[in-house]
Write a protein that holds these residues in place. Structure first.
Motif, PDB file in Angstrom:
ATOM      1  N   VAL A 194     -18.749   0.763  -3.649  1.00  0.00           N
ATOM      2  CA  VAL A 194     -17.809  -0.230  -3.477  1.00  0.00           C
ATOM      3  C   VAL A 194     -17.079  -0.219  -4.833  1.00  0.00           C
ATOM      4  O   VAL A 194     -17.652  -0.672  -6.067  1.00  0.00           O
ATOM      5  CB  VAL A 194     -18.665  -1.551  -3.089  1.00  0.00           C
ATOM      6  N   VAL A 195     -16.012  -0.330  -4.676  1.00  0.00           N
ATOM      7  CA  VAL A 195     -14.951  -0.239  -5.790  1.00  0.00           C
ATOM      8  C   VAL A 195     -14.320  -1.567  -5.853  1.00  0.00           C
ATOM      9  O   VAL A 195     -13.927  -2.263  -5.002  1.00  0.00           O
ATOM     10  CB  VAL A 195     -13.630   0.695  -5.536  1.00  0.00           C
ATOM     11  N   ALA A 196     -14.281  -1.965  -7.322  1.00  0.00           N
ATOM     12  CA  ALA A 196     -13.762  -3.375  -7.391  1.00  0.00           C
ATOM     13  C   ALA A 196     -12.113  -3.603  -7.015  1.00  0.00           C
ATOM     14  O   ALA A 196     -11.410  -2.575  -7.303  1.00  0.00           O
ATOM     15  CB  ALA A 196     -13.777  -3.853  -8.896  1.00  0.00           C
ATOM     16  N   SER A 197     -11.776  -4.701  -6.547  1.00  0.00           N
ATOM     17  CA  SER A 197     -10.586  -4.866  -5.866  1.00  0.00           C
ATOM     18  C   SER A 197      -9.568  -5.479  -6.831  1.00  0.00           C
ATOM     19  O   SER A 197      -8.339  -5.062  -7.072  1.00  0.00           O
ATOM     20  CB  SER A 197     -10.511  -5.274  -4.655  1.00  0.00           C
ATOM     21  N   SER A 198     -10.198  -6.410  -7.397  1.00  0.00           N
ATOM     22  CA  SER A 198      -9.065  -7.312  -8.458  1.00  0.00           C
ATOM     23  C   SER A 198      -8.081  -8.063  -7.593  1.00  0.00           C
ATOM     24  O   SER A 198      -7.028  -7.482  -7.463  1.00  0.00           O
ATOM     25  CB  SER A 198      -8.774  -6.493  -9.535  1.00  0.00           C
ATOM     26  N   ASN A 199      -8.283  -8.886  -6.879  1.00  0.00           N
ATOM     27  CA  ASN A 199      -7.222  -9.626  -5.903  1.00  0.00           C
ATOM     28  C   ASN A 199      -6.550 -10.835  -6.869  1.00  0.00           C
ATOM     29  O   ASN A 199      -7.316 -11.367  -7.719  1.00  0.00           O
ATOM     30  CB  ASN A 199      -8.048 -10.234  -4.591  1.00  0.00           C
ATOM     31  N   TYR A 200      -5.371 -10.900  -6.509  1.00  0.00           N
ATOM     32  CA  TYR A 200      -4.619 -12.159  -7.235  1.00  0.00           C
ATOM     33  C   TYR A 200      -3.389 -12.557  -6.359  1.00  0.00           C
ATOM     34  O   TYR A 200      -3.038 -11.899  -5.528  1.00  0.00           O
ATOM     35  CB  TYR A 200      -4.313 -11.793  -8.780  1.00  0.00           C
ATOM     36  N   GLU A 201      -3.090 -13.800  -6.969  1.00  0.00           N
ATOM     37  CA  GLU A 201      -1.548 -14.025  -6.109  1.00  0.00           C
ATOM     38  C   GLU A 201      -0.239 -13.044  -6.353  1.00  0.00           C
ATOM     39  O   GLU A 201      -0.396 -12.816  -7.394  1.00  0.00           O
ATOM     40  CB  GLU A 201      -1.476 -15.383  -6.640  1.00  0.00           C
ATOM     41  N   VAL A 202       0.464 -13.629  -5.382  1.00  0.00           N
ATOM     42  CA  VAL A 202       1.676 -12.555  -5.598  1.00  0.00           C
ATOM     43  C   VAL A 202       2.570 -13.698  -5.858  1.00  0.00           C
ATOM     44  O   VAL A 202       2.876 -14.772  -5.183  1.00  0.00           O
ATOM     45  CB  VAL A 202       2.166 -12.004  -4.281  1.00  0.00           C
ATOM     46  N   ASP A 203       3.312 -13.467  -7.158  1.00  0.00           N
ATOM     47  CA  ASP A 203       4.314 -14.735  -7.438  1.00  0.00           C
ATOM     48  C   ASP A 203       5.721 -14.349  -6.977  1.00  0.00           C
ATOM     49  O   ASP A 203       5.896 -13.200  -6.505  1.00  0.00           O
ATOM     50  CB  ASP A 203       4.216 -15.138  -8.824  1.00  0.00           C
ATOM     51  N   ASP A 204       6.667 -15.323  -7.121  1.00  0.00           N
ATOM     52  CA  ASP A 204       7.996 -14.872  -6.641  1.00  0.00           C
ATOM     53  C   ASP A 204       8.475 -13.870  -7.363  1.00  0.00           C
ATOM     54  O   ASP A 204       9.253 -12.871  -6.649  1.00  0.00           O
ATOM     55  CB  ASP A 204       8.872 -16.214  -6.713  1.00  0.00           C
ATOM     56  N   GLU A 205       8.297 -13.597  -8.535  1.00  0.00           N
ATOM     57  CA  GLU A 205       9.069 -12.527  -9.367  1.00  0.00           C
ATOM     58  C   GLU A 205       8.447 -11.291  -8.749  1.00  0.00           C
ATOM     59  O   GLU A 205       9.315 -10.417  -8.517  1.00  0.00           O
ATOM     60  CB  GLU A 205       8.568 -12.778 -10.705  1.00  0.00           C
ATOM     61  N   TRP A 206       7.426 -11.200  -8.673  1.00  0.00           N
ATOM     62  CA  TRP A 206       6.455  -9.914  -8.020  1.00  0.00           C
ATOM     63  C   TRP A 206       7.158  -9.504  -6.700  1.00  0.00           C
ATOM     64  O   TRP A 206       7.686  -8.495  -6.443  1.00  0.00           O
ATOM     65  CB  TRP A 206       5.098  -9.980  -8.077  1.00  0.00           C
ATOM     66  N   MET A 207       7.204 -10.669  -5.874  1.00  0.00           N
ATOM     67  CA  MET A 207       7.646 -10.472  -4.487  1.00  0.00           C
ATOM     68  C   MET A 207       9.236 -10.021  -4.647  1.00  0.00           C
ATOM     69  O   MET A 207       9.584  -8.960  -3.855  1.00  0.00           O
ATOM     70  CB  MET A 207       7.403 -11.785  -3.642  1.00  0.00           C
ATOM     71  N   ALA A 208       9.951 -10.637  -5.276  1.00  0.00           N
ATOM     72  CA  ALA A 208      11.199 -10.208  -5.383  1.00  0.00           C
ATOM     73  C   ALA A 208      11.563  -8.727  -5.883  1.00  0.00           C
ATOM     74  O   ALA A 208      12.297  -8.060  -5.330  1.00  0.00           O
ATOM     75  CB  ALA A 208      12.171 -11.103  -6.473  1.00  0.00           C
ATOM     76  N   GLN A 209      10.733  -8.128  -6.747  1.00  0.00           N
ATOM     77  CA  GLN A 209      10.665  -7.034  -7.350  1.00  0.00           C
ATOM     78  C   GLN A 209      10.260  -5.974  -6.194  1.00  0.00           C
ATOM     79  O   GLN A 209      10.853  -4.927  -6.155  1.00  0.00           O
ATOM     80  CB  GLN A 209       9.721  -6.838  -8.450  1.00  0.00           C
ATOM     81  N   VAL A 210       9.404  -6.427  -5.456  1.00  0.00           N
ATOM     82  CA  VAL A 210       8.755  -5.661  -4.288  1.00  0.00           C
ATOM     83  C   VAL A 210       9.945  -5.588  -3.368  1.00  0.00           C
ATOM     84  O   VAL A 210      10.146  -4.174  -2.807  1.00  0.00           O
ATOM     85  CB  VAL A 210       7.370  -6.066  -3.919  1.00  0.00           C
ATOM     86  N   ARG A 211      10.512  -6.539  -2.927  1.00  0.00           N
ATOM     87  CA  ARG A 211      11.649  -6.470  -1.908  1.00  0.00           C
ATOM     88  C   ARG A 211      12.695  -5.404  -2.411  1.00  0.00           C
ATOM     89  O   ARG A 211      13.291  -4.649  -1.721  1.00  0.00           O
ATOM     90  CB  ARG A 211      12.283  -7.743  -1.752  1.00  0.00           C
ATOM     91  N   GLU A 212      12.973  -5.513  -3.709  1.00  0.00           N
ATOM     92  CA  GLU A 212      13.929  -4.577  -4.194  1.00  0.00           C
ATOM     93  C   GLU A 212      13.618  -2.967  -4.129  1.00  0.00           C
ATOM     94  O   GLU A 212      14.415  -2.443  -3.765  1.00  0.00           O
ATOM     95  CB  GLU A 212      14.099  -4.921  -5.740  1.00  0.00           C
TER      96      GLU A 212
END
Ligand code: N01
Length: 535
Positions: free
Chosen positions: A213-231
């Protein structure tokens, strides 16, 4: 088409595959309908509502590229989205693209038979209705037909019992204070265990084969990251198509033996922290190919288990030792190993003798009865072929698909099958082992282009040639047998069919790389689909 069919295409399944297929059929002017037995869209993400269900892929490559509106308007909240969010994404997609008017829910397909004379598929539903279409397209999913193992006495259990993939939809399952048993530690079991541990009075985990089992390291997606991803969506999806696992990652330049021991450890540690598929795919380029390199990765994970789990005996039980990392699909963990440090969690080893029996009161192992209020089966799926063989799909001369595959798989690129004219599969068996939304989108695009080609060229039947599927079966076997995954046979891996007693053991997925596979599909298209004109 002049066959007077009700539809140009009947698509089975309203998950990722079926929704994308319907949208693409409409784009080329085909009349299509989607049939699904569930009472909502979402497919796998409709059914798998067990506590802790979430993606093992990160949000930025676990969606579709094709609708700019959907891309721009949908916001993800977690790095690894939980089941309700993925289902909500698919519901949003269906609404936004106005798909619902051509989706019939609560409609199970029981039989589909090709009528040669009329050149149509007659599709019979559980309501006894027969619908007709020129094309039959399966979007039934690859990890969708639940596997309930044949354990003696299973039906006699008097408490509540659930399969993770058929978790109750209509009510909350109250586990508080209860003695809960979990059988199965693949991705589903590994996800449910930490969550149930917090809800239950006692949790008993019955382990046959430990997993890496590989560690996942989950966390929230903030607005800045989401905007970057959309781009970056278009670029990311392009890169994903160029990757062996259909994710937008860099291929590592080195093998694990090409660097010093200290450097190897540093890289493993860095990617372990990054989490999930980054460890599997971005550390070294030979973990799936070279025994020694793989051994270093396997050892690294065993070290992590021993560091995390306080009780040494439990830690040893959790360490896989008789098969290598990647011999099974490695699950992503969210506090999985830490869970075994809780006082209310007990690991029960069933590796040697299995479960003796299930009784009204609980589960008996090596003569000892473990009493339970609730029993959870996280026992996986009849993967890749299970949904296709559960339905009577009848091709030319009355041949049933299930019978055709009884002695071994034959498909052309997992997209079509000789003897089954105008029948296509999205994510059929022998398609790549990969991040699925990207693989689904590529499959849907390919099928759409093939149907358009047929319409433009007056071709009435698209059907794989016999030779092409023989060649593909050889290639699938060649590619798989050169990888570490071939050792999945020792670990009951679903990708090799070894998790279902009696199923032929062979590669059910293509291990030669999603990128190479997509190229091959493009070549067939560019060549005028000659390999699909064998009817
Ligand atoms: O199923 P599995 P899964 N007695 O087949 C055990 C995808 N997925 O549902 O290994 C005792 O992996 C079996 O034991 P063993 C993902 O691709 C994705 O967990 O055969 N145990 C094994 O531990 C994944 O790989 C996500 O010894 C028995 C378990 O049941 C795939 O689906 C989430 C048994 C089955 O593990 C399948 O995962 C969930 C028996 N008689 C799933 N029979 C996400 O990414 C079986 N087992 C979100």
């Amino acid at each position: 088409m002049k066959n007077n069919a009700d539809y140009d295409a009947i698509v089975i399944g309203a998950g990722f595959s079926g929704l994308a297929m319907l949208h693409h059929c409409r784009e080329i002017g085909l009349r299509a309908v989607v049939l699904d037995s569930a009472d909502g869209v979402g497919g796998t993400w409709h059914w798998n509502t067990y506590p802790g269900a979430r993606t093992d892929s990160e949000f930025y490559y676990y969606s579709f590229s094709f609708s700019e509106e959907v891309r721009n308007e949908w916001t993800w909240s977690e790095r690894y989205p939980a089941q309700p969010e993925v289902k909500a994404y698919l519901e949003f997609l269906a609404e936004r693209l106005d798909l619902h008017r051509d989706i019939r829910l609560r409609t199970r397909v029981e039989r589909a038979e090709h009528d040669e004379a009329r050149n149509v598929w007659d599709v019979t539903t559980d309501a006894g209705q027969t619908l007709t279409a020129t094309y039959l397209i399966s979007g039934m999913g690859v990890l969708a037909e639940p596997n309930l193992p044949d354990i003696p006495g299973a039906a006699s259990f008097a408490g509540e019992s659930y399969h993770t993939a058929r978790w109750p939809q209509d009510r909350e399952v109250d586990l508080s204070g209860k003695r809960v048993g979990v059988i199965g530690l693949g991705a589903s079991g590994v996800q449910i265990v930490p969550v149930v541990a917090e809800m239950a009075g006692e949790l008993l985990v019955f382990q046959r084969t430990p997993n890496y089992v590989v560690a996942s390291s989950n966390y929230e997606v903030d607005d800045e990251w989401m905007a970057q991803v959309r781009e970056n969506y278009p670029e990311n999806f392009k890169r994903a198509r160029e990757h062996i696992f259909a994710v937008p990652f860099e291929n590592p330049a080195h093998g694990a033996k090409d660097v010093s021991a200290a450097e190897r450890e540093r890289i493993f540690e860095e990617k372990w922290r990054e989490g999930g598929f980054h460890f599997m795919l971005e550390t070294f380029n030979d973990l799936a190919l070279d025994e020694e390199s793989n051994h270093y990765a396997s050892e690294f994970i065993r070290k992590k288990i021993r560091e995390t789990v306080h009780d040494p005996a439990t830690a040893e039980l959790l360490c896989p030792k008789d098969y290598p990392f990647n011999g099974k699909r490695p699950p992503g963990g969210h506090g999985y190993y830490e869970t075994y440090n809780r006082d209310n969690v007990h690991l029960i080893d069933i590796r040697e003798n299995g479960i003796e029996e299930i009784t009204a009161q609980g589960v008996r192992v090596d003569g000892r009865l473990h009493e339970l209020d609730v029993l959870i089966f996280a026992t996986g799926f009849d993967a890749m072929t299970g949904t296709l063989t559960a339905v009577d799909i009848v091709g030319r001369d009355g041949v049933v698909l299930r019978e055709k595959w009884a002695d071994g798989l034959k498909t052309n690129l997992g997209l079509g099958v000789h003897g089954f004219p105008n029948f296509f599969m999205i994510l059929g068996p022998q398609t790549p082992y990969a991040n699925l939304p990207v693989a689904i989108e590529a499959g849907v695009e390919w099928i759409t282009a093939a149907l358009k080609f047929a319409a433009d060229n007056g071709i009435e039947r698209l059907e794989s040639t016999k030779d092409a599927e023989e060649e593909w079966a050889e290639e699938v076997s060649r590619a798989g047998s050169s990888t570490i995954m071939a050792q999945g046979v020792n670990a009951n891996a679903w990708f090799i069919g070894a998790n279902i007693p009696g199923k032929p053991v062979e590669f059910n997925v293509y291990m030669g790389g999603a990128d190479a596979y997509f190229k091959r599909c493009d070549e067939v298209a560019a060549g005028g689909y000659r390999e699909f004109q064998g009817g």
